[in-house]
Design an enzyme around this catalytic site. Structure first.
Site, PDB file in Angstrom:
ATOM      1  N   ASP A  30     -40.416  44.614  23.083  1.00  0.00           N
ATOM      2  CA  ASP A  30     -40.323  43.539  24.057  1.00  0.00           C
ATOM      3  C   ASP A  30     -40.514  42.249  23.267  1.00  0.00           C
ATOM      4  O   ASP A  30     -41.346  42.181  22.361  1.00  0.00           O
ATOM      5  CB  ASP A  30     -41.373  43.665  25.155  1.00  0.00           C
ATOM      6  CG  ASP A  30     -40.992  42.803  26.360  1.00  0.00           C
ATOM      7  OD1 ASP A  30     -39.857  42.932  26.851  1.00  0.00           O
ATOM      8  OD2 ASP A  30     -41.817  41.982  26.809  1.00  0.00           O
ATOM      9  N   LYS A  46     -31.732  36.519   8.627  1.00  0.00           N
ATOM     10  CA  LYS A  46     -32.618  36.555   9.793  1.00  0.00           C
ATOM     11  C   LYS A  46     -33.549  37.768   9.700  1.00  0.00           C
ATOM     12  O   LYS A  46     -34.734  37.692  10.017  1.00  0.00           O
ATOM     13  CB  LYS A  46     -31.795  36.605  11.092  1.00  0.00           C
ATOM     14  CG  LYS A  46     -32.653  36.647  12.354  1.00  0.00           C
ATOM     15  CD  LYS A  46     -31.867  36.738  13.647  1.00  0.00           C
ATOM     16  CE  LYS A  46     -32.800  36.987  14.824  1.00  0.00           C
ATOM     17  NZ  LYS A  46     -32.118  37.290  16.088  1.00  0.00           N
ATOM     18  N   GLY A  91     -28.839  35.518  22.189  1.00  0.00           N
ATOM     19  CA  GLY A  91     -29.865  34.864  23.009  1.00  0.00           C
ATOM     20  C   GLY A  91     -30.123  33.411  22.626  1.00  0.00           C
ATOM     21  O   GLY A  91     -29.214  32.572  22.599  1.00  0.00           O
ATOM     22  N   TYR A  92     -31.360  33.118  22.277  1.00  0.00           N
ATOM     23  CA  TYR A  92     -31.770  31.739  21.993  1.00  0.00           C
ATOM     24  C   TYR A  92     -31.590  31.364  20.509  1.00  0.00           C
ATOM     25  O   TYR A  92     -32.027  30.291  20.099  1.00  0.00           O
ATOM     26  CB  TYR A  92     -33.233  31.533  22.424  1.00  0.00           C
ATOM     27  CG  TYR A  92     -33.455  31.847  23.897  1.00  0.00           C
ATOM     28  CD1 TYR A  92     -32.977  30.977  24.875  1.00  0.00           C
ATOM     29  CD2 TYR A  92     -34.099  33.016  24.301  1.00  0.00           C
ATOM     30  CE1 TYR A  92     -33.144  31.266  26.229  1.00  0.00           C
ATOM     31  CE2 TYR A  92     -34.273  33.320  25.651  1.00  0.00           C
ATOM     32  CZ  TYR A  92     -33.792  32.439  26.601  1.00  0.00           C
ATOM     33  OH  TYR A  92     -33.950  32.726  27.935  1.00  0.00           O
TER      34      TYR A  92
HETATM   35  P1  ITT Z   1     -34.256  45.555  26.360  1.00  0.00           P
HETATM   36  O1  ITT Z   1     -35.450  45.173  27.187  1.00  0.00           O
HETATM   37  O2  ITT Z   1     -33.359  46.517  27.055  1.00  0.00           O
HETATM   38  O3  ITT Z   1     -34.612  45.994  24.957  1.00  0.00           O
HETATM   39  P2  ITT Z   1     -33.645  42.726  26.568  1.00  0.00           P
HETATM   40  O4  ITT Z   1     -32.538  41.854  26.058  1.00  0.00           O
HETATM   41  O5  ITT Z   1     -33.951  42.688  28.037  1.00  0.00           O
HETATM   42  O6  ITT Z   1     -33.347  44.235  26.117  1.00  0.00           O
HETATM   43  P3  ITT Z   1     -36.324  41.790  26.110  1.00  0.00           P
HETATM   44  O7  ITT Z   1     -36.797  42.250  27.427  1.00  0.00           O
HETATM   45  O8  ITT Z   1     -37.184  42.044  24.901  1.00  0.00           O
HETATM   46  O9  ITT Z   1     -34.908  42.407  25.726  1.00  0.00           O
HETATM   47  O10 ITT Z   1     -35.998  40.258  26.250  1.00  0.00           O
HETATM   48  C1  ITT Z   1     -36.002  39.458  25.158  1.00  0.00           C
HETATM   49  C2  ITT Z   1     -35.187  38.223  25.411  1.00  0.00           C
HETATM   50  O11 ITT Z   1     -35.731  37.212  24.549  1.00  0.00           O
HETATM   51  C3  ITT Z   1     -33.758  38.450  24.948  1.00  0.00           C
HETATM   52  O12 ITT Z   1     -32.908  38.843  25.982  1.00  0.00           O
HETATM   53  C4  ITT Z   1     -33.412  37.078  24.380  1.00  0.00           C
HETATM   54  O13 ITT Z   1     -33.087  36.204  25.418  1.00  0.00           O
HETATM   55  C5  ITT Z   1     -34.735  36.608  23.795  1.00  0.00           C
HETATM   56  N1  ITT Z   1     -34.858  37.031  22.391  1.00  0.00           N
HETATM   57  C6  ITT Z   1     -35.677  37.985  21.876  1.00  0.00           C
HETATM   58  N2  ITT Z   1     -35.483  38.134  20.549  1.00  0.00           N
HETATM   59  C7  ITT Z   1     -34.518  37.259  20.227  1.00  0.00           C
HETATM   60  C8  ITT Z   1     -33.864  36.949  19.016  1.00  0.00           C
HETATM   61  O14 ITT Z   1     -34.121  37.597  17.894  1.00  0.00           O
HETATM   62  N3  ITT Z   1     -32.925  35.998  19.047  1.00  0.00           N
HETATM   63  C9  ITT Z   1     -32.628  35.339  20.181  1.00  0.00           C
HETATM   64  N4  ITT Z   1     -33.173  35.587  21.374  1.00  0.00           N
HETATM   65  C10 ITT Z   1     -34.115  36.542  21.401  1.00  0.00           C
END
Ligand code: ITT
Length: 191
Positions: A66, A169, A147-148
């Site tokens: 997470d 990264k 993502g971000y």
């Molecule tokens: P799972 O829970 O199914 O693994 P998820 O995308 O919902 O997939 P998370 O609940 O861990 O994953 O949410 C993390 C969010 O935070 C992710 O969707 C991105 O928006 C952001 N995030 C996490 N790690 C990141 C990264 O390395 N680069 C960019 N954004 C990231």
């Protein structure tokens, strides 16, 4: 031996496979999706919930993470809710909205960090955490990552994590730090 990687995020799968590539010959990694309500109060609670559900459904030792982005100038907006912020919108729109909210925030107050908690669950939990410090850029830059990444500049860099190669990264990221420790643990128990 088989190990389940419980995630619905294909970018995470790519990153994690690259981070732990030196031990991937020691077991079969099965990436699988599970429906999990991520309603915990901490990254650890959510990661544990994902890994535990995978273990209970498959009876195979399972890994989940997470993760999220914390922006100090916008406390409580993202963090463990990072995946659910403006949920129906694209990341381009989410990132643009965040940049707008931070329009008048000076560089020294744009500090931010990515956090990742990885859990290996085999009947009991083994928890590994990683943090990457940095700041929020003034514009979106780069096409790599997810993502971000286009708005996050890691400490000591002038590029966003979306401008870094995946291999770069994966040397410094929150996920790399957590999963390198998880990989060390797996190496020890798989000996
Ligand atoms: P799972 O829970 O199914 O693994 P998820 O995308 O919902 O997939 P998370 O609940 O861990 O994953 O949410 C993390 C969010 O935070 C992710 O969707 C991105 O928006 C952001 N995030 C996490 N790690 C990141 C990264 O390395 N680069 C960019 N954004 C990231």
């Amino acid at each position: 031996m088989k190990i389940v990687l419980a995630t619905s995020n294909s970018h995470k799968i790519m990153e994690i496979k690259d981070i732990i590539k030196d031990i991937l010959d020691k077991f079969e990694l099965l990436a699988m999706k599970f429906n999990v309500e991520e309603n915990g109060k901490t990254y650890e609670e959510n990661a544990l919930k994902k890994a535990k559900i995978a273990y209970e459904k498959t009876k195979i030792p399972s890994i989940a993470d997470d993760s999220g982005l914390t922006i100090d100038a916008l406390p409580d907006l993202l963090g463990i809710k990072s995946a659910r912020f403006m949920e129906e919108k694209s990341y381009e729109e989410k990132n643009m909205t965040l940049l707008k909210m931070l329009r008048n925030v000076p560089d020294e107050e744009r500090t931010a960090r990515f956090t990742c908690v990885a859990v290996f669950y085999d009947g009991s939990p083994h928890v590994f955490k990683g943090v990457m410090e940095g700041k929020i850029s003034h514009e979106m830059r780069g096409k790599n990552g997810f993502g971000y990444d286009p708005i996050f500049i890691p400490e000591g860099y002038d590029k966003t994590t979306a401008e870094l190669e995946q291999s770069e990264k994966n040397l410094i990221s929150h996920r790399a730090k957590a999963f390198r420790n998880l990989a060390d643990y797996l190496k020890r128990i798989l000996k």
